[in-house]
Structures are given as structure tokens and as C-alpha cells.
Motif scaffolding. Structure first.
Motif, PDB file in Angstrom:
ATOM      1  N   LEU A   1       0.831  -1.210   0.000  1.00  0.00           N
ATOM      2  CA  LEU A   1       0.000   0.000   0.000  1.00  0.00           C
ATOM      3  C   LEU A   1       0.863   1.256   0.000  1.00  0.00           C
ATOM      4  O   LEU A   1       0.561   2.224  -0.707  1.00  0.00           O
ATOM      5  CB  LEU A   1      -0.918  -0.008   1.219  1.00  0.00           C
ATOM      6  N   ILE A   2       1.941   1.256   0.774  1.00  0.00           N
ATOM      7  CA  ILE A   2       2.820   2.426   0.819  1.00  0.00           C
ATOM      8  C   ILE A   2       3.486   2.645  -0.540  1.00  0.00           C
ATOM      9  O   ILE A   2       3.564   3.774  -1.051  1.00  0.00           O
ATOM     10  CB  ILE A   2       3.878   2.277   1.921  1.00  0.00           C
ATOM     11  N   GLY A   3       3.969   1.575  -1.150  1.00  0.00           N
ATOM     12  CA  GLY A   3       4.577   1.707  -2.471  1.00  0.00           C
ATOM     13  C   GLY A   3       3.591   2.206  -3.511  1.00  0.00           C
ATOM     14  O   GLY A   3       3.911   3.087  -4.330  1.00  0.00           O
ATOM     15  N   SER A   4       2.371   1.662  -3.499  1.00  0.00           N
ATOM     16  CA  SER A   4       1.344   2.110  -4.451  1.00  0.00           C
ATOM     17  C   SER A   4       0.971   3.560  -4.207  1.00  0.00           C
ATOM     18  O   SER A   4       0.751   4.328  -5.160  1.00  0.00           O
ATOM     19  CB  SER A   4       0.105   1.215  -4.331  1.00  0.00           C
ATOM     20  N   GLY A   5       0.888   3.956  -2.942  1.00  0.00           N
ATOM     21  CA  GLY A   5       0.559   5.349  -2.632  1.00  0.00           C
ATOM     22  C   GLY A   5       1.625   6.313  -3.110  1.00  0.00           C
ATOM     23  O   GLY A   5       1.313   7.393  -3.631  1.00  0.00           O
ATOM     24  N   CYS A   6       2.887   5.951  -2.941  1.00  0.00           N
ATOM     25  CA  CYS A   6       3.972   6.803  -3.432  1.00  0.00           C
ATOM     26  C   CYS A   6       3.928   6.919  -4.955  1.00  0.00           C
ATOM     27  O   CYS A   6       4.187   7.991  -5.517  1.00  0.00           O
ATOM     28  CB  CYS A   6       5.317   6.235  -2.994  1.00  0.00           C
TER      29      CYS A   6
ATOM     30  N   VAL B   1      -3.889  22.678  -4.449  1.00  0.00           N
ATOM     31  CA  VAL B   1      -4.705  21.856  -3.556  1.00  0.00           C
ATOM     32  C   VAL B   1      -3.959  20.588  -3.154  1.00  0.00           C
ATOM     33  O   VAL B   1      -4.039  20.146  -2.005  1.00  0.00           O
ATOM     34  CB  VAL B   1      -6.047  21.511  -4.239  1.00  0.00           C
ATOM     35  N   LEU B   2      -3.212  20.001  -4.088  1.00  0.00           N
ATOM     36  CA  LEU B   2      -2.435  18.797  -3.781  1.00  0.00           C
ATOM     37  C   LEU B   2      -1.390  19.086  -2.698  1.00  0.00           C
ATOM     38  O   LEU B   2      -1.219  18.298  -1.759  1.00  0.00           O
ATOM     39  CB  LEU B   2      -1.763  18.274  -5.047  1.00  0.00           C
ATOM     40  N   VAL B   3      -0.715  20.223  -2.824  1.00  0.00           N
ATOM     41  CA  VAL B   3       0.292  20.595  -1.821  1.00  0.00           C
ATOM     42  C   VAL B   3      -0.369  20.828  -0.463  1.00  0.00           C
ATOM     43  O   VAL B   3       0.114  20.355   0.581  1.00  0.00           O
ATOM     44  CB  VAL B   3       1.054  21.850  -2.285  1.00  0.00           C
ATOM     45  N   ILE B   4      -1.490  21.561  -0.465  1.00  0.00           N
ATOM     46  CA  ILE B   4      -2.199  21.830   0.789  1.00  0.00           C
ATOM     47  C   ILE B   4      -2.681  20.531   1.424  1.00  0.00           C
ATOM     48  O   ILE B   4      -2.565  20.324   2.639  1.00  0.00           O
ATOM     49  CB  ILE B   4      -3.372  22.789   0.537  1.00  0.00           C
ATOM     50  N   LEU B   5      -3.215  19.647   0.598  1.00  0.00           N
ATOM     51  CA  LEU B   5      -3.713  18.363   1.102  1.00  0.00           C
ATOM     52  C   LEU B   5      -2.602  17.563   1.763  1.00  0.00           C
ATOM     53  O   LEU B   5      -2.781  16.994   2.842  1.00  0.00           O
ATOM     54  CB  LEU B   5      -4.337  17.568  -0.044  1.00  0.00           C
ATOM     55  N   CYS B   6      -1.424  17.532   1.131  1.00  0.00           N
ATOM     56  CA  CYS B   6      -0.306  16.774   1.690  1.00  0.00           C
ATOM     57  C   CYS B   6       0.165  17.383   3.007  1.00  0.00           C
ATOM     58  O   CYS B   6       0.440  16.654   3.968  1.00  0.00           O
ATOM     59  CB  CYS B   6       0.841  16.717   0.681  1.00  0.00           C
TER      60      CYS B   6
ATOM     61  N   THR C   1      -2.435  16.684   5.700  1.00  0.00           N
ATOM     62  CA  THR C   1      -2.424  15.256   6.023  1.00  0.00           C
ATOM     63  C   THR C   1      -1.253  14.901   6.928  1.00  0.00           C
ATOM     64  O   THR C   1      -1.419  14.195   7.934  1.00  0.00           O
ATOM     65  CB  THR C   1      -2.362  14.431   4.725  1.00  0.00           C
ATOM     66  N   VAL C   2      -0.057  15.391   6.586  1.00  0.00           N
ATOM     67  CA  VAL C   2       1.129  15.091   7.397  1.00  0.00           C
ATOM     68  C   VAL C   2       0.981  15.674   8.795  1.00  0.00           C
ATOM     69  O   VAL C   2       1.299  15.006   9.805  1.00  0.00           O
ATOM     70  CB  VAL C   2       2.388  15.625   6.694  1.00  0.00           C
ATOM     71  N   CYS C   3       0.492  16.925   8.899  1.00  0.00           N
ATOM     72  CA  CYS C   3       0.348  17.555  10.219  1.00  0.00           C
ATOM     73  C   CYS C   3      -0.616  16.777  11.108  1.00  0.00           C
ATOM     74  O   CYS C   3      -0.337  16.517  12.289  1.00  0.00           O
ATOM     75  CB  CYS C   3      -0.134  18.994  10.058  1.00  0.00           C
ATOM     76  N   VAL C   4      -1.749  16.397  10.569  1.00  0.00           N
ATOM     77  CA  VAL C   4      -2.751  15.701  11.370  1.00  0.00           C
ATOM     78  C   VAL C   4      -2.267  14.316  11.772  1.00  0.00           C
ATOM     79  O   VAL C   4      -2.452  13.877  12.913  1.00  0.00           O
ATOM     80  CB  VAL C   4      -4.083  15.626  10.612  1.00  0.00           C
ATOM     81  N   THR C   5      -1.625  13.592  10.853  1.00  0.00           N
ATOM     82  CA  THR C   5      -1.147  12.248  11.199  1.00  0.00           C
ATOM     83  C   THR C   5      -0.029  12.304  12.236  1.00  0.00           C
ATOM     84  O   THR C   5       0.087  11.410  13.079  1.00  0.00           O
ATOM     85  CB  THR C   5      -0.652  11.515   9.943  1.00  0.00           C
ATOM     86  N   ILE C   6       0.800  13.340  12.187  1.00  0.00           N
ATOM     87  CA  ILE C   6       1.849  13.480  13.204  1.00  0.00           C
ATOM     88  C   ILE C   6       1.233  13.692  14.583  1.00  0.00           C
ATOM     89  O   ILE C   6       1.661  13.096  15.578  1.00  0.00           O
ATOM     90  CB  ILE C   6       2.801  14.643  12.832  1.00  0.00           C
ATOM     91  N   VAL C   7       0.205  14.541  14.655  1.00  0.00           N
ATOM     92  CA  VAL C   7      -0.463  14.776  15.935  1.00  0.00           C
ATOM     93  C   VAL C   7      -1.099  13.493  16.448  1.00  0.00           C
ATOM     94  O   VAL C   7      -0.975  13.136  17.635  1.00  0.00           O
ATOM     95  CB  VAL C   7      -1.511  15.895  15.793  1.00  0.00           C
ATOM     96  N   CYS C   8      -1.806  12.783  15.561  1.00  0.00           N
ATOM     97  CA  CYS C   8      -2.444  11.522  15.976  1.00  0.00           C
ATOM     98  C   CYS C   8      -1.402  10.512  16.449  1.00  0.00           C
ATOM     99  O   CYS C   8      -1.613   9.814  17.451  1.00  0.00           O
ATOM    100  CB  CYS C   8      -3.244  10.943  14.814  1.00  0.00           C
TER     101      CYS C   8
ATOM    102  N   ALA D   1      -0.128   6.959   2.234  1.00  0.00           N
ATOM    103  CA  ALA D   1       1.320   6.860   2.038  1.00  0.00           C
ATOM    104  C   ALA D   1       2.016   8.160   2.416  1.00  0.00           C
ATOM    105  O   ALA D   1       3.077   8.148   3.059  1.00  0.00           O
ATOM    106  CB  ALA D   1       1.621   6.489   0.582  1.00  0.00           C
ATOM    107  N   VAL D   2       1.417   9.297   2.020  1.00  0.00           N
ATOM    108  CA  VAL D   2       2.007  10.590   2.375  1.00  0.00           C
ATOM    109  C   VAL D   2       2.035  10.761   3.896  1.00  0.00           C
ATOM    110  O   VAL D   2       3.032  11.210   4.481  1.00  0.00           O
ATOM    111  CB  VAL D   2       1.225  11.736   1.708  1.00  0.00           C
TER     112      VAL D   2
END
Length: 561
Positions: free
Chosen positions: A277-282, A459-464, A467-474, A541-542
Motif C-alpha cells: 500500500l505504501i509503495g502504491s501510494g507513493c 490543492v495537492l500541496v495543501i492536502l499533503c 495530512t502530514v500535520c494531522v497524522t503526526i499529531v495523531c 502513504a504521504v
């Protein structure tokens, strides 16, 4: 000198006459209900008649056009560059009861048809009914007005006239006319009339962009400030604990993310699926980024099927990305069945897309729709998967295992897993999504051309970032609760974006469109499921990559015995 000038004049006149009498082909594409854009049929599936002209230059269909259901058929109309045609009858329809019923059904369902002249699309309506809905009329006169700039066609307009009542056992004459006019439109700007500039003419859209940027800046600043202050306190507390003797440390109340340092880099559950899944996401992220950049530079919307053809080519070419990230992650987690992991990673997305497409293809074949994928196209797609994607994925897997497949974790992994405390309700997954939803939906599912790829890149940059900020907090909350199973949590918390997008697709279908029927419904929800799943895998993946860098960073900077 006079002789040379005469030769040059003759050459120029010959070139001019070539363009003046050059063949212009009117292609008839598809016909179908206006409210069901994907439910299309061949133009001559309705009992229209063909013009008298038979011989034309050969036409080559691309892979993207075949997958999108483009069915170009020659209209039979004789059109030459700058050669005006007065209203001329080109054929007659013998309107028996079966043909009348076919036209009446098309008019009741608001059938539209699409044509092409020099790659410029033209839309026309089949007919209309009276106010009572009892009598039905067919438009029989196609009035074409073509604009030219120099020797290039830059504009085409169609006016439907000649309304004729449908009466059985009559003859209906079909006619056309062509008028040429000079235009100031440049050839490279001729598709501007098909775009939707009103999308960015309202202040709310610019406000949305500004609001998104401000939200990202605020979120990144907030997350950075909270984590830095919190981590600074954690480092200070852990440093103080290092100065204690063994008895004081035993009597102290140890807690926090440091306690799981011996298990935080433990392999995730189901490492084969996770690494695939990580490879496919990248790979999906790489394809999205490259295709958006190419679309920004090349204006891919100006050519039929070019966007889909480019996406297929880029996906096949970026297969080593999938193999590299998936293979290296699987090797770091101690996986030994790397060949099986490579096959799963290589065919995970193609199997999902092709499986959905082939299922919908059976419905399209039942409806005799133009969306039915030809057998030769299916074979071509399978050959791309077997002879391009798989070998490139193998190359990436070998490189990933050899170059970055060795585990280089900052902490030693304990032999015995640490017990995990009881879960708390606030640790469950976070949902994040920031997407220009409505305009993208109307571009794909309605009669609009998406062209603001710079906005999509933004939008892609903002989304990434979000996503990274929220997953780090979680992940920080999860580790602070001494639960070291952060890999799947980081992936799923970011991938939950897909749930939100798919839920929005239900709202859009029932409240923003007038779609109906088994074919359109299965097409819509089938491909929205593919899109949402791919988006979820990419975001997962991101989120995992960003969280992995964060986890490695915090455990590198702490002293561990």
C-alpha cells in the motif's frame, strides 16, 4: 529576377489553394441523454442518415480515446476549407414507425449529440417536444459557422434549425450549410470558449484559496509550536530521569512515548500488504504530481483522450517508484517473500481499476453503449501491465532492497513486545480533507472541461501538508499513550480522506445532478470508488512517510540505554 518572382508567386498561390480546398472532416461522435454524460451511444445508433461523400483520409484512434468511449464516424458531409456551402440536402430519412419511436424516445430523454471539426467539439440537440409533450419535432438543418485565422480553424458554432414534426411513413430531408468567417482568436487560444472562467470570477473562490493557505500556515504553526513545546518538556523530563539513580527511577512514575522505544520500530502487522500500500501510494502521488505539471505546461484538455493516455504512460513509467518504496519498506521490516510482495504492489492498483472497468464494461455491452471497451484495448492494457509495469516494478524492488532495505533504526527492537495499555476513545482516527470538490466533480461528471491545473497543484500541496500535520499529531498522542502500533494508525488516519470524498459523491449525485439509470449509477459510483480508494492510498502513504520521519527524529534525539 522576374522568372524567380513568378515562381515564388506560383508557389505561394499553390500553397494558398491547397489550404483553400483542403478537406475538412465533420466527425460524428456520440449521442446520449444530456443528464447522463457517460451513457453514450454511437451517433448512428439513432436512425440518422449519412451524407453522400464516402472517401476520407484515414483516422487513428488512441488508447485514451478508446477507453473514454470516443466513437468517431464520418458524417458524409462534403466540407472544404473556406468553401462556403448554401443550405443543401445531403440525405433523406424514411421515417417508419420503428425509426419514429427511436427519435421520440431520444427526444423524451433529452438526447444530445457531439461532433468534431478539427478536434473542436460541437454539441447539438436531437429534437424537442411541444408544451403538452404529445408532438415531437426533429431538428433537420445543421447550420455550421466556422471561424478561421490564417490557415487554421479556431472556432466552430452549430445552430440547429428546420424543426419537423415526426409523423410515421414520411420522408424527412436532412440539410446543412457552412459559412466561413475571419476570426481574431489565436489558434493556441481556441479552446478558451469551452472553459469555465466564471469559476474564478467570483470572490468566494479567491477567498477559498486564501483561506486554505491561511489555514495551512496556522495549522503548521500550531502543530510545530505545540509539538516543540511538548517535546522540549519531554526531553527535559527524560534528561532528569537519566540523572536519577536506579532506586529513584523505579519509584518514579515513568510514562510517555519514550517507554515504547524498544517497540516503536517493530514491524507492522501484515507487513506485505502494508508495504504494498505504501509503495502504491507513493506511485500515485508521483503520477498525480507529474500529470498535473504536464497538464499545466501542455494544455492536455485540448486533445481527445490525451489526459488519460498521459496518465497511463506516466503510471507505467513510474512503476520503479512503487517497487523501490514498497520493496525497501518490506525488507526493513524483515520480510522474506519479496517476490509475492512485488506482485501485490505491482498489480494492486491495476487490478482494482481494471476489475471495476471490466465489470462496468459488461453493463455497457448490455446497453450497447460506446463506453464498452473493445477487446483489443483490453489486450493492450493487459500487455502494459505484464510487459511494462511488472518488469519496471521488479527493477525498483531490487534497487530498493539493495540500496535502502537494511534496517537502520535509531533504537534497538526488543525481543519481547511490551504490553499495550487499554485504549481510550480520543485516540481513534482523524479525518482530514481539503479538496476543490465541486468544480472537479462538475468537470468529470458534467459538460465542463477542467483546466485550472495550477489550482489543483495548489490543492495537492495543501492536502499533503494538512495530512502530514494531522497524522503526526495523531501518532504523537498514540505513542504518548504507550501504544507503539503507529504504522497502520498513521496510514488509516490519513486514508480516511477517501471516506469523506466518497460520502460527498453521494450528496453530489442525489442533490447536484439529474443522473438516472443502472448504467450511469454503476458507472458513477464504481469509478468514484476507484478514485476515492486511490486518493486514500495516496494520502495514507504521504501521512506514513511524514510520520515516519517524525518518529525517527524524536527517537534519535533522546538518550536511550
Amino acid at each position: 529576377a522576374i522568372y524567380i518572382s513568378l515562381l515564388m508567386t506560383y508557389a505561394c498561390m499553390s500553397n494558398f489553394m491547397t489550404h483553400y480546398k483542403e478537406e475538412v472532416v465533420l466527425w460524428m461522435n456520440t449521442v446520449g441523454p444530456y443528464h447522463n454524460r457517460q451513457e453514450t451511444y454511437k451517433y448512428f445508433s439513432l436512425p440518422f442518415c449519412v451524407g453522400t461523400k464516402k472517401t476520407i483520409s484515414h483516422y487513428h484512434e488512441t488508447l485514451g480515446e478508446a477507453l473514454q468511449g470516443v466513437e468517431l464516424e464520418f458524417s458524409g458531409l462534403d466540407i472544404k476549407f473556406k468553401d462556403e456551402v448554401m443550405q443543401t440536402t445531403y440525405c433523406e430519412i424514411e421515417l417508419d414507425k420503428a425509426k419514429r419511436d427511436a427519435f421520440v424516445y431520444a427526444i423524451k430523454n433529452h438526447y444530445w449529440y457531439q461532433m468534431y471539426i478539427d478536434d473542436l467539439p460541437i454539441w447539438g440537440i436531437v429534437g424537442e417536444a411541444d408544451e403538452n409533450g404529445e408532438d415531437h419535432y426533429l431538428w433537420t438543418y445543421k447550420k455550421l459557422e466556422i471561424g478561421f485565422n490564417g490557415n487554421r480553424i479556431v472556432d466552430v458554432n452549430l445552430t440547429s434549425e428546420g424543426k419537423v414534426k415526426l409523423v410515421p411513413n414520411t420522408r424527412i430531408a436532412m440539410s446543412y450549410s457552412v459559412k466561413w468567417k475571419k476570426s481574431d482568436v489565436k489558434f493556441e487560444d481556441r479552446f478558451d470558449k469551452y472553459l469555465d472562467p466564471s469559476f474564478f470570477q467570483h470572490r468566494i473562490h479567491w477567498f477559498s484559496i486564501f483561506n486554505s493557505f491561511m489555514m495551512v500556515i496556522f495549522l503548521v504553526g500550531l502543530v510545530s509550536m505545540i509539538l516543540m513545546r511538548t517535546l522540549r518538556k519531554d526531553y527535559a523530563r527524560y534528561s532528569k530521569e537519566e540523572e536519577m539513580d536506579d532506586m529513584d527511577r523505579d519509584l518514579g512514575d515513568e510514562y510517555g512515548w519514550k517507554q515504547v522505544h524498544g517497540d516503536v520500530f517493530r514491524p507492522s502487522s501484515h507487513p506485505m500488504i502494508f508495504s504494498s500500500l505504501i509503495g502504491s501510494g507513493c506511485q500515485i502521488f508521483s503520477v498525480s504530481f507529474i500529470v498535473i505539471v504536464v497538464a499545466m505546461v501542455e494544455d492536455l484538455y485540448t486533445e481527445r483522450g490525451s489526459m488519460l493516455s498521459t496518465a497511463i504512460f506516466v503510471y507505467a513509467a513510474t512503476s520503479p517508484v512503487n517497487g523501490y518504496f514498497g520493496g525497501s519498506l518490506y525488507a526493513k521490516q524483515g520480510g522474506r517473500r519479496w517476490i509475492k510482495q512485488m506482485f501485490i504492489g505491482a498489480f494492486l492498483i491495476p487490478a482494482m481499476v481494471c476489475g471495476t472497468a471490466f465489470f462496468i464494461n459488461f453493463i455497457a455491452m448490455y446497453y450497447h453503449a460506446s463506453r464498452a471497451i473493445p477487446f483489443g484495448t483490453m489486450v493492450a492494457v493487459c500487455c502494459i501491465c505484464l510487459f511494462v509495469i511488472l518488469p519496471l516494478n521488479l527493477v525498483g524492488t531490487i534497487l530498493g532492497r539493495n540500496l535502502s532495505g537494511q534496517p537502520n533504526f535509531p533504537c534497538r527492537v526488543n525481543a519481547v513486545p511490551r504490553p499495550i495499555p487499554e485504549k481510550k476513545c480520543w485516540k481513534w482516527k482523524c479525518i482530514v480533507c481539503l479538496f476543490c470538490r465541486y468544480f472537479i466533480f462538475t468537470s468529470f461528471w458534467a459538460y465542463k472541461i477542467y483546466y485550472v491545473y495550477g489550482f489543483m497543484m495548489l490543492v495537492l500541496v495543501i492536502l499533503c501538508i494538512v495530512t502530514v500535520c494531522v497524522t503526526i499529531v495523531c501518532t504523537y498522542f498514540l505513542l504518548n499513550a504507550e501504544d507503539y502500533r503507529w504504522q497502520w494508525t498513521s496510514f488509516l488516519s490519513a486514508a480516511s480522506t477517501a471516506v469523506y470524498v466518497y460520502m460527498y459523491s453521494f450528496y453530489y449525485y442525489f442533490f447536484k445532478t439529474k443522473m438516472y439509470g443502472l448504467f450511469q449509477t454503476s458507472f458513477y459510483f464504481g469509478y468514484m470508488a476507484v478514485f476515492s480508494t486511490s486518493l486514500g492510498i495516496m494520502c495514507g502513504a504521504v501521512g506514513y512517510v511524514g510520520t515516519s520521519a517524525f518518529v525517527r527524529k524524536i527517537y534519535t534525539n533522546v538518550k536511550i540505554d
